[in-house]
Enzyme design. Sequence first.
Site, mmCIF file in Angstrom:
data_model
loop_
_atom_site.group_PDB
_atom_site.id
_atom_site.type_symbol
_atom_site.label_atom_id
_atom_site.label_comp_id
_atom_site.label_asym_id
_atom_site.label_seq_id
_atom_site.Cartn_x
_atom_site.Cartn_y
_atom_site.Cartn_z
ATOM 1 N N PHE A 68 88.209 72.987 -31.171
ATOM 2 C CA PHE A 68 86.794 73.347 -31.198
ATOM 3 C C PHE A 68 85.958 72.217 -31.796
ATOM 4 O O PHE A 68 86.082 71.084 -31.393
ATOM 5 C CB PHE A 68 86.612 74.700 -31.894
ATOM 6 C CG PHE A 68 87.246 75.831 -31.115
ATOM 7 C CD1 PHE A 68 86.689 76.258 -29.920
ATOM 8 C CD2 PHE A 68 88.427 76.415 -31.544
ATOM 9 C CE1 PHE A 68 87.283 77.268 -29.178
ATOM 10 C CE2 PHE A 68 89.028 77.430 -30.816
ATOM 11 C CZ PHE A 68 88.441 77.853 -29.624
ATOM 12 N N SER A 69 85.105 72.521 -32.793
ATOM 13 C CA SER A 69 84.146 71.519 -33.249
ATOM 14 C C SER A 69 84.769 70.374 -34.025
ATOM 15 O O SER A 69 84.074 69.394 -34.317
ATOM 16 C CB SER A 69 83.050 72.180 -34.081
ATOM 17 O OG SER A 69 82.212 72.941 -33.255
ATOM 18 N N CYS A 70 86.044 70.450 -34.353
ATOM 19 C CA CYS A 70 86.702 69.237 -34.867
ATOM 20 C C CYS A 70 86.525 68.088 -33.875
ATOM 21 O O CYS A 70 86.560 66.916 -34.265
ATOM 22 C CB CYS A 70 88.190 69.483 -35.083
ATOM 23 S SG CYS A 70 88.607 70.611 -36.419
ATOM 24 N N LYS A 72 83.856 67.186 -32.441
ATOM 25 C CA LYS A 72 82.643 66.438 -32.785
ATOM 26 C C LYS A 72 82.950 65.330 -33.775
ATOM 27 O O LYS A 72 82.364 64.243 -33.716
ATOM 28 C CB LYS A 72 81.577 67.366 -33.371
ATOM 29 C CG LYS A 72 81.037 68.439 -32.451
ATOM 30 C CD LYS A 72 79.918 69.203 -33.151
ATOM 31 C CE LYS A 72 79.444 70.383 -32.326
ATOM 32 N NZ LYS A 72 80.444 71.470 -32.243
#
Length: 386
Positions: A68-70, A72
Site C-alpha cells: 500500500f502506501s509504503c 509512496k
Amino acid sequence: MSGDISGSVEPRFEPVRAAFAAAFEGRPTMGAALHVRLRGHPVVDLWGGVADERDGRPWQRDTPSVIFSCTKGLVSILAARLVEEGRLAYDALVTNYWPRFGATGKAGTTVADLLSHRAGLSAPRDDLRFEDILDWDRMVGILADQYPLWCPGTAYAYHAITHGWLAGELIRRGTGLTVGRYFDEAIARPLGVDAWIGLPAAARGRPAHLQVAASINELWQDEALKPGPNWPFRAMTMGGALPAALATPEGGFNDPRLQAAEVPGAGGIATAAALASIWSATVTPTDGVRLIGPGVVDIATRTQSEGPPFFPAEPPYARWGMGFQLDSEARRYLSPRSFGHDGAGGQVGFADPEAQLGFGFVTNWMMGPEDTRATRIIEALRRALG
C-alpha cells in the site's frame, strides 16, 4: 503463536521477536514478516502465519505482500535520486517537466508541493471506474486537467492514491522510463530484492492474500454515510474505482490486474526483507549499494507539511517531507530523524540515519486505527538498541 515463528534474530533482539509473535495473538489466519538491518547487516529476520487463508498456504521468508502506501516512500526515494543527480529540483515548478499540469489554476505548483501533499489533487472530482486506474495515461491526464480542491501550496491533505501518479509522472518525464521500470533498474535489481511497482507475470500468484478486519469496513461504512462531497473518502476510493478498504476477497488490491498495474500511490508489492534492505540503503551501504547520499536525505526530510490538514480531521496528525513520512505522534518511528512510509492495514518501512537502520514489516491482516502491531515492535526495537 511464538512456536510457529520462523527465522532468526541476534540475541539482543529477542524482545523484538516476542513483540512480533505477540502481533499474531487472536488472529489465527494472519501472516506477516519482519526484517531489520543495522549498519547494512540483518539482525532480525522473522516470518510466520498464513499467506492465504483460502488454502492454508503458509507464509515463507520470500512471501511478498501488497505494501500500500509504503510504495509512496519508495517513489520518494526515486525522486530524491533524481534531485541528487540534477534531473529534478524540489523548488522547481512542476510545469518545467510536465507543461500540461499547469492547466486549471495549478501553474504555480512546485515539485515540493506535489510531493508533500500540497498540490490540491488529493481526490478526483469525477467518479472513476476500475479500468481507469489501470490506465496510466488516462490517470495522469485526468489529474493534469483537474481544477485543484484548494490553492496548491497553501495547505495540505493526504493524497492517498493520486500521489503515486503525480510523482510517478515526474519520474517518467525525468528518466524516460515508467516508474515501475525505473524502480526495478535503480533499486530492486541492484539490491537483488523482491519488490515491484507493477507485479511481473512471472511473480503472479506469489503475493499473500489480503484480509480486511471488521474494524476497517465499519470505519469506511461510517465515512460513506457522511454528506458529500466527502473528499477523504473519495481519495481512498478514487471516486468509486476502489473499495474503501482497498481490498475485498477477490477485488481491489487482491485483483491480479491491479497488482500488475503500476499504481505507485498504493500498489507496490514487496517482502519485508526487501523493504528493510531498501530503506537501509538510503542511510548506509547495504549489499554494496547506497541509494541516496546524506545531503539529499537532509533536504528531503525537512518538514513540508504538518498539523491540521485542509479537510478537517481528528489528531494526531502526520508530518511529511518531500514525500517521506516523518516521525510524528501519528506514526512513531525509531527516532525524530527517522523517515519512511507506512501503508494501509499495518505495513511499515523506514530508515534511521543515526542508527543506520532499515526496517520492514508487512502483513496480510489489514487493521484500522486500533492497530498497534508495528508500533509495539518498533518500541521493542528501540529498547533493544538502548
